[in-house]
Design an enzyme around this catalytic site. Sequence first.
Site, PDB file in Angstrom:
ATOM      1  N   LYS B  43      40.666  39.820  44.624  1.00 47.90           N
ATOM      2  CA  LYS B  43      40.632  41.121  43.913  1.00 47.90           C
ATOM      3  C   LYS B  43      40.527  40.786  42.229  1.00 47.90           C
ATOM      4  O   LYS B  43      39.733  41.422  41.685  1.00 47.90           O
ATOM      5  CB  LYS B  43      41.983  41.863  44.184  1.00 47.90           C
ATOM      6  N   SER B 111      48.644  46.622  46.950  1.00 48.53           N
ATOM      7  CA  SER B 111      48.812  47.767  47.363  1.00 48.53           C
ATOM      8  C   SER B 111      48.717  47.897  48.837  1.00 48.53           C
ATOM      9  O   SER B 111      47.863  48.711  49.356  1.00 48.53           O
ATOM     10  CB  SER B 111      47.908  48.782  46.360  1.00 48.53           C
TER      11      SER B 111
END
Lengths: 207, 207
Positions: B43, B111
């Site tokens: 990410k 998340s």
Amino acid sequence: MTDKGEKKFVIPHKGRISKADRQRLKGHKSCIVWFTGLSGSGKSTIAHALEEELYKRGVHTYVLDGDNVRTGLNKDLGFSEEDRRENIRRLGEVAKLFVDAGIITLVAAISPYKRDREFVRNLVEPGEFVEVYVRCPVEVCETRDPKGLYKKARQGIIKNFTGIDAPYEEPENPEILIESDKESVQNAVLKIIKFLEEKGIIPKKEE
Amino acid sequence: MTDKGEKKFVIPHKGRISKADRQRLKGHKSCIVWFTGLSGSGKSTIAHALEEELYKRGVHTYVLDGDNVRTGLNKDLGFSEEDRRENIRRLGEVAKLFVDAGIITLVAAISPYKRDREFVRNLVEPGEFVEVYVRCPVEVCETRDPKGLYKKARQGIIKNFTGIDAPYEEPENPEILIESDKESVQNAVLKIIKFLEEKGIIPKKEE
């Protein structure tokens, strides 16, 4: 191992695009312009007028308004001394991110406690925190009472209201002093713009 | 009257310079590009490579890295489900402010919970939340283990580690799917850039 103990496993990731790069793209440096003062002193009004003037000059800005942030990021916080401290801490940390993004960040927040303002000053690099004290006698603010809050504080409907039943600790050496009962919004804006120019944060206006 | 009860006396101040104005100054629209996926899926690497490519095009960006924000704004939070939720809530609220400032905001955060990501999606306007699912089998992430965290999780030194002893809820309909075990960082970046161009968020590159 507690949750907090895991913090040592949080390893920050350093990006390739730096604050200096982002400032270069914007054509100016970035800083926090922190407006402190009583409710009704004119902090938000001056901040938004300043944003408008900077926008005309092509300067990239954002206003973090204490009241607005309280309806979002800080909506879990109230007005106890502890919550006010956390309110200012988060405003400061967010403003720091905006400065890192190359934005001239205007923060309007009563921020009544000196140590909280000093906390924010120490979050950023020297020269990146410009404290603007919007000074106005509480009697004048109370006459203005744009939100009807002083009235409610006097009636005891609102408690811990700064200037009425909660303290305001004046800045001793703010970078900029605005006396909003004596000078115009436009004058205040020009004073701040001049400061930003002189410090080399924004370029001088081309004639 | 409780502290929380005073919230109704928080009156947001509307500025004269709007999100549309700030976007106009920057020459593009703004949105959140939200990278979700396991630790080690790539990410942050993709977010920073995307920032570099957007910077070359004169696009105004900022990377909110979950790990970096945990050393500042969110340093009071741990890794319990409740704290993870609050971590994402604050990241989302801050990203919303950045979008309002006209910035294309790249958020890299594990998340793991779907409802937290949906919370952020609903914070902003339709089209302003671009969910990028960086999919990578946990076995591959564990082999990469760039921060040595999987090893510590396997040893039980870190608890509640996503993919090991805490759940990761996959996005069902992400705007963009990256399979980081099969495609290059550069390919991922181009895929996202193409999406932003097609949605009219950034202008197409001049040939």
